[in-house]
Design a protein around this motif. Sequence first.
Motif, PDB file in Angstrom:
ATOM      1  N   VAL A  34     -31.438  50.559  25.237  1.00 13.31           N
ATOM      2  CA  VAL A  34     -30.467  51.524  25.080  1.00 13.31           C
ATOM      3  C   VAL A  34     -29.169  50.783  25.710  1.00 13.31           C
ATOM      4  CG1 VAL A  34     -29.353  53.855  25.339  1.00 13.31           C
ATOM      5  CG2 VAL A  34     -31.997  53.511  24.904  1.00 13.31           C
ATOM      6  N   SER A  35     -27.974  50.544  25.044  1.00 13.85           N
ATOM      7  CA  SER A  35     -26.956  49.818  25.565  1.00 13.85           C
ATOM      8  C   SER A  35     -26.026  50.747  26.405  1.00 13.85           C
ATOM      9  CB  SER A  35     -26.190  48.994  24.350  1.00 13.85           C
ATOM     10  OG  SER A  35     -27.111  48.083  23.820  1.00 13.85           O
ATOM     11  N   ASP A  36     -25.121  50.130  27.052  1.00 12.41           N
ATOM     12  CA  ASP A  36     -24.584  50.743  27.931  1.00 12.41           C
ATOM     13  C   ASP A  36     -23.359  51.904  27.197  1.00 12.41           C
ATOM     14  OD1 ASP A  36     -23.065  48.108  27.184  1.00 12.41           O
ATOM     15  OD2 ASP A  36     -21.319  49.340  27.781  1.00 12.41           O
ATOM     16  N   GLY A  37     -23.249  53.124  28.036  1.00 13.34           N
ATOM     17  CA  GLY A  37     -22.497  54.331  27.362  1.00 13.34           C
ATOM     18  C   GLY A  37     -23.336  55.197  26.530  1.00 13.34           C
ATOM     19  N   GLY A  38     -24.537  54.697  26.308  1.00 15.02           N
ATOM     20  CA  GLY A  38     -25.137  55.673  25.564  1.00 15.02           C
ATOM     21  C   GLY A  38     -25.744  57.141  26.206  1.00 15.02           C
ATOM     22  N   THR A  39     -25.683  58.220  25.151  1.00 12.70           N
ATOM     23  CA  THR A  39     -26.220  59.332  25.589  1.00 12.70           C
ATOM     24  C   THR A  39     -27.163  59.799  24.574  1.00 12.70           C
ATOM     25  OG1 THR A  39     -24.004  59.969  26.189  1.00 12.70           O
ATOM     26  CG2 THR A  39     -25.398  61.747  25.716  1.00 12.70           C
ATOM     27  N   LEU A  40     -28.470  60.245  25.045  1.00  8.17           N
ATOM     28  CA  LEU A  40     -29.599  60.527  24.255  1.00  8.17           C
ATOM     29  C   LEU A  40     -30.146  61.943  24.967  1.00  8.17           C
ATOM     30  CD1 LEU A  40     -29.335  57.353  23.640  1.00  8.17           C
ATOM     31  CD2 LEU A  40     -32.018  57.465  23.498  1.00  8.17           C
ATOM     32  N   GLU A  41     -30.110  62.909  24.305  1.00  8.56           N
ATOM     33  CA  GLU A  41     -30.500  64.030  24.555  1.00  8.56           C
ATOM     34  C   GLU A  41     -31.642  64.666  23.621  1.00  8.56           C
ATOM     35  OE1 GLU A  41     -28.770  68.688  25.616  1.00  8.56           O
ATOM     36  OE2 GLU A  41     -27.441  67.050  25.234  1.00  8.56           O
ATOM     37  N   ASN A  42     -32.846  64.992  23.876  1.00  7.76           N
ATOM     38  CA  ASN A  42     -34.090  65.739  23.265  1.00  7.76           C
ATOM     39  C   ASN A  42     -34.216  64.352  21.898  1.00  7.76           C
ATOM     40  OD1 ASN A  42     -34.018  67.899  24.407  1.00  7.76           O
ATOM     41  ND2 ASN A  42     -32.546  68.930  23.035  1.00  7.76           N
ATOM     42  N   VAL A  43     -34.429  63.241  22.534  1.00  9.63           N
ATOM     43  CA  VAL A  43     -34.796  62.263  21.528  1.00  9.63           C
ATOM     44  C   VAL A  43     -36.233  61.473  21.929  1.00  9.63           C
ATOM     45  CG1 VAL A  43     -34.033  59.930  21.118  1.00  9.63           C
ATOM     46  CG2 VAL A  43     -32.307  61.595  21.510  1.00  9.63           C
ATOM     47  N   VAL A  44     -36.894  61.475  20.696  1.00 10.21           N
ATOM     48  CA  VAL A  44     -38.054  60.579  20.888  1.00 10.21           C
ATOM     49  C   VAL A  44     -37.793  59.235  20.301  1.00 10.21           C
ATOM     50  CG1 VAL A  44     -40.536  60.313  20.161  1.00 10.21           C
ATOM     51  CG2 VAL A  44     -39.413  62.727  20.658  1.00 10.21           C
ATOM     52  N   MET A  45     -37.768  58.301  21.164  1.00  7.94           N
ATOM     53  CA  MET A  45     -37.469  56.765  20.601  1.00  7.94           C
ATOM     54  C   MET A  45     -38.589  56.114  20.674  1.00  7.94           C
ATOM     55  SD  MET A  45     -34.532  54.437  22.193  1.00  7.94           S
ATOM     56  CE  MET A  45     -34.200  52.656  21.363  1.00  7.94           C
ATOM     57  N   MET A  46     -39.235  55.511  19.500  1.00 10.14           N
ATOM     58  CA  MET A  46     -40.599  54.883  19.503  1.00 10.14           C
ATOM     59  C   MET A  46     -40.319  53.431  19.869  1.00 10.14           C
ATOM     60  SD  MET A  46     -42.314  56.263  15.788  1.00 10.14           S
ATOM     61  CE  MET A  46     -42.325  58.325  15.856  1.00 10.14           C
ATOM     62  N   GLY A  47     -39.417  52.959  20.167  1.00  9.12           N
ATOM     63  CA  GLY A  47     -39.242  51.457  20.605  1.00  9.12           C
ATOM     64  C   GLY A  47     -39.239  50.443  19.519  1.00  9.12           C
ATOM     65  N   ALA A  48     -39.822  49.087  19.808  1.00 10.16           N
ATOM     66  CA  ALA A  48     -39.937  48.128  18.974  1.00 10.16           C
ATOM     67  C   ALA A  48     -41.157  47.374  19.093  1.00 10.16           C
ATOM     68  CB  ALA A  48     -38.525  47.374  19.147  1.00 10.16           C
ATOM     69  N   ASP A  49     -41.470  46.685  18.063  1.00  6.92           N
ATOM     70  CA  ASP A  49     -42.620  45.874  17.995  1.00  6.92           C
ATOM     71  C   ASP A  49     -42.401  44.469  18.691  1.00  6.92           C
ATOM     72  OD1 ASP A  49     -44.585  47.485  16.653  1.00  6.92           O
ATOM     73  OD2 ASP A  49     -43.415  47.158  14.688  1.00  6.92           O
ATOM     74  N   TYR A  50     -41.046  44.120  18.950  1.00  9.08           N
ATOM     75  CA  TYR A  50     -41.039  42.705  19.463  1.00  9.08           C
ATOM     76  C   TYR A  50     -39.477  42.751  20.085  1.00  9.08           C
ATOM     77  CZ  TYR A  50     -38.277  42.520  15.236  1.00  9.08           C
ATOM     78  OH  TYR A  50     -37.465  42.846  14.216  1.00  9.08           O
ATOM     79  N   TYR A  51     -39.202  41.894  20.872  1.00 12.24           N
ATOM     80  CA  TYR A  51     -37.950  41.412  21.555  1.00 12.24           C
ATOM     81  C   TYR A  51     -37.177  40.584  20.646  1.00 12.24           C
ATOM     82  CZ  TYR A  51     -39.634  43.588  25.895  1.00 12.24           C
ATOM     83  OH  TYR A  51     -40.248  44.390  26.873  1.00 12.24           O
ATOM     84  N   GLU A  52     -35.887  40.875  20.544  1.00 16.09           N
ATOM     85  CA  GLU A  52     -35.050  39.892  19.974  1.00 16.09           C
ATOM     86  C   GLU A  52     -34.567  38.722  20.794  1.00 16.09           C
ATOM     87  OE1 GLU A  52     -32.981  41.598  16.235  1.00 16.09           O
ATOM     88  OE2 GLU A  52     -32.067  42.630  18.004  1.00 16.09           O
ATOM     89  N   THR A  53     -34.402  37.691  20.551  1.00 17.15           N
ATOM     90  CA  THR A  53     -33.914  36.337  21.346  1.00 17.15           C
ATOM     91  C   THR A  53     -32.258  36.266  21.051  1.00 17.15           C
ATOM     92  OG1 THR A  53     -34.189  34.775  19.479  1.00 17.15           O
ATOM     93  CG2 THR A  53     -36.119  35.238  20.946  1.00 17.15           C
ATOM     94  N   GLU A  54     -31.806  35.327  21.741  1.00 17.30           N
ATOM     95  CA  GLU A  54     -30.306  34.798  21.684  1.00 17.30           C
ATOM     96  C   GLU A  54     -30.110  34.558  20.260  1.00 17.30           C
ATOM     97  OE1 GLU A  54     -27.880  35.301  23.877  1.00 17.30           O
ATOM     98  OE2 GLU A  54     -29.156  36.060  25.554  1.00 17.30           O
ATOM     99  N   ASP A  55     -30.998  33.845  19.577  1.00 12.54           N
ATOM    100  CA  ASP A  55     -30.825  33.212  18.358  1.00 12.54           C
ATOM    101  C   ASP A  55     -30.690  34.614  17.366  1.00 12.54           C
ATOM    102  OD1 ASP A  55     -30.802  30.667  19.171  1.00 12.54           O
ATOM    103  OD2 ASP A  55     -32.782  30.299  18.617  1.00 12.54           O
ATOM    104  N   ASP A  56     -31.604  35.485  17.570  1.00 16.84           N
ATOM    105  CA  ASP A  56     -31.420  36.576  16.738  1.00 16.84           C
ATOM    106  C   ASP A  56     -30.116  37.652  16.839  1.00 16.84           C
ATOM    107  OD1 ASP A  56     -34.287  36.427  15.956  1.00 16.84           O
ATOM    108  OD2 ASP A  56     -34.983  37.416  17.685  1.00 16.84           O
TER     109      ASP A  56
END
Length: 431
Positions: free
Chosen positions: A334-356
């Motif tokens: 979650v990047s800066d300034g985000g507001t999440l309320e009553n949220v189910v976030m399942m995430g990710a299967d991998y991390y992105e790289t600088e190239d991504d």
Amino acid sequence: MKKRKIVCIIMGGGRGTRLVPLTKERCKPAVPLAGKYRLVDIPISNCLNSGMNQIYVLTQFNTASLHRHIQEAYKFDPFGGGCVDILSAEQTDRSDGWYQGTADAVRQNMNHFGPMEEGDLYVILSGDQLFRMDLADVVREHDAHGADVTITAKPLGLDEAEGLGLMRVDDHLQITEFVEKPTDPKVIQSLAVGESVRQKMVEPGNKDYCLASMGIYVFNAKTLIEALDSDTTDFGKEIIPGLLGEVKMFSYVFDAYWEDIGTVKAFFDCNLRLTDTMPPFNFFDEEARIYTRARFLPASKMNSCRIDRAVVADGSIVTDSDLKRCSLGVRSVVSDGGTLENVVMMGADYYETEDDFEENQSLGRPNIGVGHNSVIRNAILDKNVRIGKNVILDPTGLPDNFGPDVDVAIRDGVLVVCKDAVVPDGFVMKA
């Protein structure tokens, strides 16, 4: 003396239509739960914690992610004789069709369970429930009653029982009547329990209860084999009513937390309740752990955040954001300034790289996670979603809208951003 054989069978369900769009690309048991688990981890863990390690998961739709999860999570040494196997529908000389129901699924796989002798048992469980139960205690009570079939039952208030299989029991908990999903209030009222059941409850109070089937059964091997020697397709609608009065059928009263996670709303509410100060289900119980895949992820990073009740799984990175009643899965960003309320976030299967990141920028595509200054309320964010900057998502006041081609859907009043969906910068969905 030969050790008693207990085969545990977990019903993985069909298409999981009530959980669409969460089941667009995965079967129901593979749906993520509580940040780092999958639904299937619950019944498997209950079996293992009860000393039962011959476990089979029956399913037939979108099984790839379930296969990966089980192969990574459940490995047994060659001396214990344990297994967690997935049995999908297959063509054989005797059958070339899909499972036609719960009973048909078991029937088509009887040859995979190996030989069963007098005294051996089948334990049948559902793959979409959250509960913690000592199945060994169910077996002990099954034996004490001299039962052929035992059905675990949850006492529910009469106003909570519509749409569930209900049963009437005598003073010894023997089942004398079984009604599949009644809707008539008079029928439900007539099934109110007596004192024998109330004595099994923790704090019954003064209200009236009825016994609802949890879809968890213990069968003597001979009884199940004989019952499946027919063209019946479903346990609740056919097998159980057909055996009533023909065999000794008892109820096991379970008066602890149990949640049927069969709909999008039930899934959403269940996950958010886990953020409560004292949640109804305790994932911190070391005496009866819930097992899952070991991912070896780093600890989560929370940079300058304001948090009011949140579950944050391993490997998450949240920066300068407001979280209120949120469940964040593995590798959530979650990047800066985000507001999440009553949220189910399942995430990710991998991390992105600088190239991504550079490729994303060149394509005008957001990075995986929630972008800068985005506001999200009352929502489920499935795996690997890309939500851009300055996005607003809030289904309050909007009608349901979901289907096979909808990436940002509303179902049961809950907004769902589907797996791998891309939400562009500045996108707004609100009333």
